[in-house]
Design a protein around this motif. Structure first.
Motif, PDB file in Angstrom:
ATOM      1  N   LYS A   1       1.084  -1.313  -0.025  1.00  0.00           N
ATOM      2  CA  LYS A   1      -0.319  -0.103   0.077  1.00  0.00           C
ATOM      3  C   LYS A   1       0.852   1.240   0.103  1.00  0.00           C
ATOM      4  O   LYS A   1       1.987   1.161   0.833  1.00  0.00           O
ATOM      5  CB  LYS A   1      -0.867   0.033   1.296  1.00  0.00           C
ATOM      6  CG  LYS A   1      -2.009  -1.075   1.062  1.00  0.00           C
ATOM      7  CD  LYS A   1      -3.070  -0.962   2.057  1.00  0.00           C
ATOM      8  CE  LYS A   1      -4.048  -1.943   2.237  1.00  0.00           C
ATOM      9  NZ  LYS A   1      -5.185  -1.711   3.146  1.00  0.00           N
ATOM     10  N   VAL A   2       0.479   2.086  -0.927  1.00  0.00           N
ATOM     11  CA  VAL A   2       1.188   3.560  -0.904  1.00  0.00           C
ATOM     12  C   VAL A   2       0.665   4.504  -0.611  1.00  0.00           C
ATOM     13  O   VAL A   2      -0.677   4.544  -0.278  1.00  0.00           O
ATOM     14  CB  VAL A   2       1.584   3.631  -2.271  1.00  0.00           C
ATOM     15  CG1 VAL A   2       2.686   2.478  -2.850  1.00  0.00           C
ATOM     16  CG2 VAL A   2       0.543   3.840  -3.248  1.00  0.00           C
ATOM     17  N   PRO A   3       1.074   5.653  -0.081  1.00  0.00           N
ATOM     18  CA  PRO A   3       0.248   6.791   0.362  1.00  0.00           C
ATOM     19  C   PRO A   3      -0.808   7.401  -0.764  1.00  0.00           C
ATOM     20  O   PRO A   3      -0.399   7.115  -1.932  1.00  0.00           O
ATOM     21  CB  PRO A   3       1.561   7.992   0.510  1.00  0.00           C
ATOM     22  CG  PRO A   3       2.764   7.434   0.499  1.00  0.00           C
ATOM     23  CD  PRO A   3       2.750   6.047  -0.319  1.00  0.00           C
ATOM     24  N   ASP A   4      -1.812   7.861  -0.022  1.00  0.00           N
ATOM     25  CA  ASP A   4      -3.034   7.993  -0.905  1.00  0.00           C
ATOM     26  C   ASP A   4      -2.742   9.050  -2.283  1.00  0.00           C
ATOM     27  O   ASP A   4      -3.396   9.203  -3.148  1.00  0.00           O
ATOM     28  CB  ASP A   4      -4.079   9.003   0.006  1.00  0.00           C
ATOM     29  CG  ASP A   4      -4.738   7.845   0.872  1.00  0.00           C
ATOM     30  OD1 ASP A   4      -4.897   6.548   0.663  1.00  0.00           O
ATOM     31  OD2 ASP A   4      -5.339   7.923   1.873  1.00  0.00           O
ATOM     32  N   GLY A   5      -1.741   9.891  -2.157  1.00  0.00           N
ATOM     33  CA  GLY A   5      -1.303  10.819  -3.229  1.00  0.00           C
ATOM     34  C   GLY A   5      -0.794  10.115  -4.596  1.00  0.00           C
ATOM     35  O   GLY A   5      -0.849  10.690  -5.622  1.00  0.00           O
ATOM     36  N   ILE A   6      -0.664   8.891  -4.508  1.00  0.00           N
ATOM     37  CA  ILE A   6       0.025   7.974  -5.749  1.00  0.00           C
ATOM     38  C   ILE A   6      -1.099   7.107  -6.385  1.00  0.00           C
ATOM     39  O   ILE A   6      -1.747   6.248  -5.576  1.00  0.00           O
ATOM     40  CB  ILE A   6       1.304   7.307  -5.104  1.00  0.00           C
ATOM     41  CG1 ILE A   6       2.244   8.088  -4.513  1.00  0.00           C
ATOM     42  CG2 ILE A   6       1.868   6.480  -6.287  1.00  0.00           C
ATOM     43  CD1 ILE A   6       3.476   7.370  -3.910  1.00  0.00           C
ATOM     44  N   ASP A   7      -0.996   7.278  -7.418  1.00  0.00           N
ATOM     45  CA  ASP A   7      -2.231   6.226  -8.305  1.00  0.00           C
ATOM     46  C   ASP A   7      -1.134   5.131  -8.813  1.00  0.00           C
ATOM     47  O   ASP A   7      -0.634   5.545  -9.764  1.00  0.00           O
ATOM     48  CB  ASP A   7      -2.782   7.093  -9.207  1.00  0.00           C
ATOM     49  CG  ASP A   7      -3.975   6.329  -9.893  1.00  0.00           C
ATOM     50  OD1 ASP A   7      -3.958   5.028 -10.119  1.00  0.00           O
ATOM     51  OD2 ASP A   7      -4.933   7.080 -10.198  1.00  0.00           O
ATOM     52  N   THR A   8      -1.145   3.935  -8.395  1.00  0.00           N
ATOM     53  CA  THR A   8      -0.512   2.903  -8.956  1.00  0.00           C
ATOM     54  C   THR A   8      -1.019   2.502 -10.500  1.00  0.00           C
ATOM     55  O   THR A   8      -0.044   2.065 -11.053  1.00  0.00           O
ATOM     56  CB  THR A   8      -0.513   1.719  -8.049  1.00  0.00           C
ATOM     57  OG1 THR A   8      -1.795   1.091  -7.819  1.00  0.00           O
ATOM     58  CG2 THR A   8       0.130   2.168  -6.749  1.00  0.00           C
TER      59      THR A   8
ATOM     60  N   LEU B   1       5.777  10.692  -4.739  1.00  0.00           N
ATOM     61  CA  LEU B   1       5.019  11.541  -3.597  1.00  0.00           C
ATOM     62  C   LEU B   1       5.426  12.758  -3.681  1.00  0.00           C
ATOM     63  O   LEU B   1       4.872  13.565  -3.365  1.00  0.00           O
ATOM     64  CB  LEU B   1       5.694  10.616  -2.590  1.00  0.00           C
ATOM     65  CG  LEU B   1       4.974  10.778  -1.094  1.00  0.00           C
ATOM     66  CD1 LEU B   1       3.695  10.781  -1.105  1.00  0.00           C
ATOM     67  CD2 LEU B   1       5.943  10.157  -0.028  1.00  0.00           C
ATOM     68  N   ALA B   2       6.716  13.137  -4.152  1.00  0.00           N
ATOM     69  CA  ALA B   2       7.237  14.361  -3.954  1.00  0.00           C
ATOM     70  C   ALA B   2       6.435  15.402  -5.083  1.00  0.00           C
ATOM     71  O   ALA B   2       5.967  16.391  -4.881  1.00  0.00           O
ATOM     72  CB  ALA B   2       8.479  14.298  -4.482  1.00  0.00           C
ATOM     73  N   ILE B   3       5.974  14.810  -6.181  1.00  0.00           N
ATOM     74  CA  ILE B   3       5.205  15.448  -7.428  1.00  0.00           C
ATOM     75  C   ILE B   3       3.584  15.591  -6.868  1.00  0.00           C
ATOM     76  O   ILE B   3       2.976  16.874  -7.034  1.00  0.00           O
ATOM     77  CB  ILE B   3       5.237  14.836  -8.540  1.00  0.00           C
ATOM     78  CG1 ILE B   3       6.800  14.964  -9.087  1.00  0.00           C
ATOM     79  CG2 ILE B   3       4.288  15.414  -9.570  1.00  0.00           C
ATOM     80  CD1 ILE B   3       7.265  13.990 -10.179  1.00  0.00           C
ATOM     81  N   GLY B   4       3.051  14.205  -6.278  1.00  0.00           N
ATOM     82  CA  GLY B   4       1.790  14.534  -5.975  1.00  0.00           C
ATOM     83  C   GLY B   4       0.800  13.801  -6.991  1.00  0.00           C
ATOM     84  O   GLY B   4       0.212  14.600  -7.745  1.00  0.00           O
ATOM     85  N   HIS B   5       1.150  12.469  -7.321  1.00  0.00           N
ATOM     86  CA  HIS B   5       0.178  11.967  -8.617  1.00  0.00           C
ATOM     87  C   HIS B   5      -1.292  11.700  -7.735  1.00  0.00           C
ATOM     88  O   HIS B   5      -1.528  10.589  -7.138  1.00  0.00           O
ATOM     89  CB  HIS B   5       0.711  10.778  -8.743  1.00  0.00           C
ATOM     90  CG  HIS B   5       1.774  10.798  -9.829  1.00  0.00           C
ATOM     91  ND1 HIS B   5       1.764  10.329 -11.164  1.00  0.00           N
ATOM     92  CD2 HIS B   5       2.903  11.274  -9.802  1.00  0.00           C
ATOM     93  CE1 HIS B   5       2.699  10.456 -11.715  1.00  0.00           C
ATOM     94  NE2 HIS B   5       3.466  10.997 -10.822  1.00  0.00           N
ATOM     95  N   LEU B   6      -2.112  12.674  -7.673  1.00  0.00           N
ATOM     96  CA  LEU B   6      -3.389  12.490  -7.127  1.00  0.00           C
ATOM     97  C   LEU B   6      -4.449  11.799  -8.065  1.00  0.00           C
ATOM     98  O   LEU B   6      -4.125  11.857  -9.255  1.00  0.00           O
ATOM     99  CB  LEU B   6      -4.126  13.850  -6.885  1.00  0.00           C
ATOM    100  CG  LEU B   6      -3.020  14.666  -5.813  1.00  0.00           C
ATOM    101  CD1 LEU B   6      -3.767  16.188  -5.832  1.00  0.00           C
ATOM    102  CD2 LEU B   6      -2.928  14.135  -4.704  1.00  0.00           C
ATOM    103  N   HIS B   7      -5.315  11.127  -7.424  1.00  0.00           N
ATOM    104  CA  HIS B   7      -6.276  10.583  -8.036  1.00  0.00           C
ATOM    105  C   HIS B   7      -7.692  10.606  -7.354  1.00  0.00           C
ATOM    106  O   HIS B   7      -7.796  10.921  -6.212  1.00  0.00           O
ATOM    107  CB  HIS B   7      -6.165   8.840  -8.283  1.00  0.00           C
ATOM    108  CG  HIS B   7      -6.205   8.190  -6.996  1.00  0.00           C
ATOM    109  ND1 HIS B   7      -5.150   8.174  -6.198  1.00  0.00           N
ATOM    110  CD2 HIS B   7      -7.045   7.599  -6.321  1.00  0.00           C
ATOM    111  CE1 HIS B   7      -5.454   7.280  -5.000  1.00  0.00           C
ATOM    112  NE2 HIS B   7      -6.618   7.260  -4.899  1.00  0.00           N
ATOM    113  N   THR B   8      -8.701  10.581  -8.035  1.00  0.00           N
ATOM    114  CA  THR B   8      -9.985  10.471  -7.724  1.00  0.00           C
ATOM    115  C   THR B   8     -10.472   9.501  -6.504  1.00  0.00           C
ATOM    116  O   THR B   8     -10.163   8.185  -7.072  1.00  0.00           O
ATOM    117  CB  THR B   8     -11.181  10.685  -8.670  1.00  0.00           C
ATOM    118  OG1 THR B   8     -10.947  11.586  -9.673  1.00  0.00           O
ATOM    119  CG2 THR B   8     -12.534  10.661  -8.232  1.00  0.00           C
ATOM    120  N   PRO B   9     -10.924   9.748  -5.550  1.00  0.00           N
ATOM    121  CA  PRO B   9     -11.259   8.645  -4.540  1.00  0.00           C
ATOM    122  C   PRO B   9     -12.204   7.350  -5.373  1.00  0.00           C
ATOM    123  O   PRO B   9     -13.091   7.810  -6.231  1.00  0.00           O
ATOM    124  CB  PRO B   9     -12.084   9.225  -3.432  1.00  0.00           C
ATOM    125  CG  PRO B   9     -11.468  10.559  -3.325  1.00  0.00           C
ATOM    126  CD  PRO B   9     -11.269  10.884  -4.745  1.00  0.00           C
TER     127      PRO B   9
END
Length: 432
Positions: A340-347, A404-412
């Protein structure tokens, strides 16, 4: 010159074909077919310790002495000699069966398919661990089942959550039909269903008039040789037990099996015959010859040691390279590590960048049918060398740190937004 005129004919897919899910895992495989790439995606066994010279001699002898049988049609449920060996293999995990009740199939995938064909109607609800085996989900949805994922933790599927979801399905006017579970070294989560929960979920299924699909390709692959009791012996009247030689031997022969409740055995044989007439006789004879020699258990021990060493190399390297907020479990066997990765990353989005950098994993979304899994991924440690495992894990760690530094955000995820996801692993390793 006469011009050819061709009309375009649009083929209308059946409703069942439309319901099928394309394999996200195989989509990743196809994208990653390039020289030099390190694959954490493929759940293929390492075959380097197999006695190929001996197998070649057995194949030569089979053709020389039994060629007319080996290359001929055979029994729809498999040759008796192999079915007897399968009974002996299952006995290692407490399953008692007569060889006549074994149906040999083209891997456990076909076994699951014929069981689903025999029992699932469109709209029936099938419960499965969240996450669960992508190929199994494809089979179930192709039969137009509604898959509902049951939260899991380090001891596997949570019985109280299963009961809650069964009640919700009934309240919505739906038919709870099947629980599909991989109780041993689960794909993709790596967890074992505890002995207490095995009994409890069996009682839950029986009480609710549900069938239990027990898929067990990894049960003999505990790192230290440990095995867990199968569910089937306690609940033979409701359990379909699927086994496979693909992980403990090799997938190329495409040999698996199913033990079904006695009341439906003959119907399953008919369905298997309709699908493929019979499993390949030559392949069955090679597998039976391999199992004739008790040395196969020694070879299995060698593989357990190999997989344990690869697993340890992977988790040691991950502990060194992964960014804060990443967690993973510590399975005691099988092929897979769940991360599991931090929520800001979309695998799912990041997998293509990983391929460009020379590694491939499977994003968590491949193992859910409800849109979940964007912050999860599966790493298979069975096939790469230890050197490649360490190199590939370092690449993954660097990629995740940058993301994580950039912030690959995704929709929940729509199905999971606002809900508490139960973590896998007991306890997980956390990079704080």
């Amino acid at each position: 010159m006469q011009q050819s005129c061709q009309e375009t004919f649009e083929i209308a897919l059946s409703d069942r074909a439309k319901a099928g899910r394309p394999s996200e895992v195989r989509k990743v495989f196809r994208a990653a077919q390039r020289p030099g790439i390190i694959s954490f995606a493929n759940g293929a066994p390492f075959l380097g310790a197999l006695p190929f010279d001996k197998l070649a001699e057995e194949a030569r002898r089979i053709l020389a002495e039994q060629g007319g049988v080996a290359l001929q049609y055979g029994a729809s449920d498999g040759i008796p000699r192999l079915r007897k060996h399968i009974v002996d293999v299952m006995a290692l995990e407490g399953v008692t069966a007569h060889p006549d009740r074994v149906i040999v199939t083209a891997g456990s995938q076909q076994a699951l398919n014929i069981a689903a064909h025999a029992t699932i109607n469109p709209g029936d609800v099938v419960f499965a661990e969240g996450p669960s085996y992508a190929g199994g989900m494809s089979v179930l949805t192709s039969h137009e089942a509604e898959v509902v994922h049951v939260p899991s933790d380090g001891d596997g599927l949570i019985p109280s959550e299963l009961e809650r979801l069964i009640d919700e399905a009934r309240a919505a006017g739906k038919t709870p039909k099947v629980l599909y579970t991989i109780p041993n070294f689960q794909n993709p989560g790596g967890m074992n269903l505890s002995p207490e929960r095995r009994i409890k979920i069996g009682h839950i299924c029986r009480k609710n008039g549900m069938l239990l699909f027990e898929d067990n390709p990894y049960g003999l692959l505990g790192f230290d040789g440990q095995t867990m009791p199968a569910i089937q012996p306690e609940f033979p009247d409701i359990t379909f037990y699927f086994g496979s030689f693909s992980k403990m031997f090799a997938p190329g022969l495409r040999l698996g099996w199913v033990i079904a409740p006695d009341s439906i055995h003959d119907q399953l044989v008919n369905i298997a015959e309709t699908a493929a007439l019979n499993p390949a006789v030559f392949n069955q004879l090679i597998m039976a010859a391999y199992l004739d020699d008790a040395a196969w258990k020694d070879t299995l021990d060698v593989y357990r040691g190999i997989y344990k060493a690869k697993f340890e190399a992977l988790v040691e390297t991950l502990a060194e390279v992964m960014p804060p907020g990443c967690t993973w479990n510590r399975p005691t066997g099988g092929f897979y590590l769940w991360v599991k990765v931090p929520d800001g990353i979309d695998t799912e989005e990041l997998v293509w960048e990983a391929i460009e950098r020379g590694i491939v994993y499977v994003p968590g979304t491949a193992f859910y049918t409800n849109g979940a899994g964007h912050s999860e991924l599966r790493l298979s440690f069975c096939l790469p060398s230890i050197q490649d495992i360490r190199k590939g894990a370092a690449i993954l760690g660097e990629l995740l740190r940058e993301a994580l530094a950039i912030g690959h955000l995704h929709t929940p995820d729509r199905e999971t937004e606002g809900k508490q996801l139960v973590p896998l692993g007991d306890p997980p390793v956390t990079m704080e």
